[in-house]
Design a protein around this motif. Structure first.
Motif, PDB file in Angstrom:
ATOM      1  N   PRO A 130       0.828  -1.206   0.000  1.00  0.00           N
ATOM      2  CA  PRO A 130       0.000   0.000   0.000  1.00  0.00           C
ATOM      3  C   PRO A 130       0.869   1.265   0.000  1.00  0.00           C
ATOM      4  O   PRO A 130       1.983   1.271   0.514  1.00  0.00           O
ATOM      5  CB  PRO A 130      -0.788  -0.116   1.301  1.00  0.00           C
ATOM      6  N   THR A 131       0.337   2.289  -0.610  1.00  0.00           N
ATOM      7  CA  THR A 131       1.048   3.570  -0.638  1.00  0.00           C
ATOM      8  C   THR A 131       0.782   4.308   0.669  1.00  0.00           C
ATOM      9  O   THR A 131      -0.263   4.137   1.300  1.00  0.00           O
ATOM     10  CB  THR A 131       0.572   4.433  -1.814  1.00  0.00           C
ATOM     11  N   ARG A 132       1.728   5.131   1.051  1.00  0.00           N
ATOM     12  CA  ARG A 132       1.549   5.936   2.266  1.00  0.00           C
ATOM     13  C   ARG A 132       0.892   7.264   1.951  1.00  0.00           C
ATOM     14  O   ARG A 132       0.307   7.891   2.808  1.00  0.00           O
ATOM     15  CB  ARG A 132       2.903   6.186   2.922  1.00  0.00           C
ATOM     16  N   TRP A 133       0.970   7.701   0.713  1.00  0.00           N
ATOM     17  CA  TRP A 133       0.544   9.048   0.364  1.00  0.00           C
ATOM     18  C   TRP A 133      -0.823   9.131  -0.303  1.00  0.00           C
ATOM     19  O   TRP A 133      -1.461  10.178  -0.296  1.00  0.00           O
ATOM     20  CB  TRP A 133       1.564   9.671  -0.585  1.00  0.00           C
ATOM     21  N   THR A 142      -5.679  11.890  -2.109  1.00  0.00           N
ATOM     22  CA  THR A 142      -7.048  11.809  -2.623  1.00  0.00           C
ATOM     23  C   THR A 142      -8.016  12.586  -1.731  1.00  0.00           C
ATOM     24  O   THR A 142      -8.968  13.181  -2.241  1.00  0.00           O
ATOM     25  CB  THR A 142      -7.530  10.357  -2.776  1.00  0.00           C
ATOM     26  N   LYS A 143      -7.771  12.606  -0.446  1.00  0.00           N
ATOM     27  CA  LYS A 143      -8.630  13.381   0.458  1.00  0.00           C
ATOM     28  C   LYS A 143      -8.547  14.870   0.111  1.00  0.00           C
ATOM     29  O   LYS A 143      -9.568  15.550   0.035  1.00  0.00           O
ATOM     30  CB  LYS A 143      -8.193  13.132   1.901  1.00  0.00           C
ATOM     31  N   THR A 159      -0.747  18.785   6.826  1.00  0.00           N
ATOM     32  CA  THR A 159      -1.666  17.758   7.298  1.00  0.00           C
ATOM     33  C   THR A 159      -0.947  16.912   8.339  1.00  0.00           C
ATOM     34  O   THR A 159       0.275  16.947   8.457  1.00  0.00           O
ATOM     35  CB  THR A 159      -2.141  16.848   6.143  1.00  0.00           C
ATOM     36  N   TYR A 160      -1.710  16.131   9.059  1.00  0.00           N
ATOM     37  CA  TYR A 160      -1.132  15.308  10.113  1.00  0.00           C
ATOM     38  C   TYR A 160      -1.169  13.823   9.766  1.00  0.00           C
ATOM     39  O   TYR A 160      -1.016  12.988  10.629  1.00  0.00           O
ATOM     40  CB  TYR A 160      -1.858  15.553  11.438  1.00  0.00           C
ATOM     41  N   GLY A 161      -1.360  13.475   8.513  1.00  0.00           N
ATOM     42  CA  GLY A 161      -1.456  12.074   8.103  1.00  0.00           C
ATOM     43  C   GLY A 161      -0.090  11.422   7.952  1.00  0.00           C
ATOM     44  O   GLY A 161       0.940  11.936   8.413  1.00  0.00           O
ATOM     45  N   ALA A 162      -0.087  10.288   7.273  1.00  0.00           N
ATOM     46  CA  ALA A 162       1.144   9.533   7.049  1.00  0.00           C
ATOM     47  C   ALA A 162       2.138  10.356   6.241  1.00  0.00           C
ATOM     48  O   ALA A 162       3.346  10.243   6.421  1.00  0.00           O
ATOM     49  CB  ALA A 162       0.833   8.231   6.324  1.00  0.00           C
ATOM     50  N   VAL A 163       1.631  11.185   5.358  1.00  0.00           N
ATOM     51  CA  VAL A 163       2.458  12.084   4.567  1.00  0.00           C
ATOM     52  C   VAL A 163       1.979  13.494   4.877  1.00  0.00           C
ATOM     53  O   VAL A 163       0.789  13.776   4.814  1.00  0.00           O
ATOM     54  CB  VAL A 163       2.300  11.788   3.051  1.00  0.00           C
ATOM     55  N   GLN A 164       2.890  14.358   5.222  1.00  0.00           N
ATOM     56  CA  GLN A 164       2.500  15.716   5.577  1.00  0.00           C
ATOM     57  C   GLN A 164       2.466  16.590   4.322  1.00  0.00           C
ATOM     58  O   GLN A 164       3.506  16.883   3.741  1.00  0.00           O
ATOM     59  CB  GLN A 164       3.439  16.285   6.625  1.00  0.00           C
ATOM     60  N   PRO A 194      -2.749  25.376   0.064  1.00  0.00           N
ATOM     61  CA  PRO A 194      -3.331  25.370  -1.282  1.00  0.00           C
ATOM     62  C   PRO A 194      -4.829  25.040  -1.268  1.00  0.00           C
ATOM     63  O   PRO A 194      -5.612  25.642  -2.006  1.00  0.00           O
ATOM     64  CB  PRO A 194      -2.540  24.297  -2.030  1.00  0.00           C
ATOM     65  N   LEU A 195      -5.227  24.107  -0.422  1.00  0.00           N
ATOM     66  CA  LEU A 195      -6.640  23.759  -0.329  1.00  0.00           C
ATOM     67  C   LEU A 195      -7.441  24.913   0.269  1.00  0.00           C
ATOM     68  O   LEU A 195      -8.546  25.208  -0.181  1.00  0.00           O
ATOM     69  CB  LEU A 195      -6.817  22.492   0.505  1.00  0.00           C
ATOM     70  N   LYS A 196      -6.875  25.582   1.251  1.00  0.00           N
ATOM     71  CA  LYS A 196      -7.580  26.727   1.838  1.00  0.00           C
ATOM     72  C   LYS A 196      -7.627  27.901   0.865  1.00  0.00           C
ATOM     73  O   LYS A 196      -8.611  28.641   0.848  1.00  0.00           O
ATOM     74  CB  LYS A 196      -6.946  27.116   3.169  1.00  0.00           C
ATOM     75  N   MET A 197      -6.610  28.060   0.037  1.00  0.00           N
ATOM     76  CA  MET A 197      -6.658  29.101  -0.993  1.00  0.00           C
ATOM     77  C   MET A 197      -7.708  28.733  -2.049  1.00  0.00           C
ATOM     78  O   MET A 197      -8.406  29.609  -2.568  1.00  0.00           O
ATOM     79  CB  MET A 197      -5.289  29.287  -1.640  1.00  0.00           C
TER      80      MET A 197
END
Length: 170
Positions: free
Chosen positions: A42-45, A50-51, A123-128, A133-136
């Motif tokens: 499985p990929t970590r990112w 995708t989220k 972000t606080y996930g597996a990959v930060q 950009p999402l907030k912009m």
């Protein structure tokens, strides 16, 4: 009216370009599923990416959806009104509800984006991943929604609004 054509054209363009994001989004999910179940790696990112892509895709299509009258509407009262009265009620709805909401959405999302940018928010996930950009994108989406509201209000004022098609909700 040129301003209506410009605004409608801009949101149409954004909607069509974002259809590519949907393809990218689906490709990443398919890749992740293949890596996870076919290769056992499985990929970590992929989940985090995708989220964020889904959030970007969802928020950016507000103006496009308004242009095509695809938002949820409550027509319990206006369905029984004549076209002239319906236009004025819809125009009042834009003035009382839509424009204040869209303005608050735009101004607050600008504040959120700038705070995120200054803080270098991740972000606080597996990959930060960077969050700004999402907030912009939220700010840009709010602006697209706001100007599409101007276009729709102008159509109502000029009596050029397409008659909303009833949508199946079942």
């Amino acid at each position: 009216m040129p301003v209506i054509k410009l605004i409608d054209g801009l949101n149409e363009f954004v909607g069509r370009v974002l259809s590519v994001v949907a393809i990218l989004f689906a490709g990443i999910i398919i890749y992740d599923v293949f890596m996870r179940y076919a290769l056992g790696q499985p990929t970590r990112w992929a989940f985090d990416v995708t989220k964020q892509l889904y959030g970007f895709y969802f928020v950016m299509l507000g103006g496009y959806a308004l242009r095509h009258q695809a938002h949820v509407r409550v027509d319990l009262l206006t369905a029984r009104m004549g076209p002239g009265l319906r236009r004025w009620v819809e125009l009042a709805g834009y003035a009382i509800f839509f424009f204040p909401f869209a303005w608050i959405f735009a101004s607050r999302s600008w504040d959120f984006a700038m705070t995120s940018w200054r803080q270098g928010e991740l972000t606080y996930g597996a990959v930060q991943l960077p969050v700004y950009p999402l907030k912009m994108a939220m700010f840009v989406a709010a602006c697209l929604l706001l100007i599409q509201g101007v276009s729709e209000a102008l159509k109502l004022i000029l009596n050029r609004s397409p008659k909303p098609e009833p949508h199946d909700v079942g």
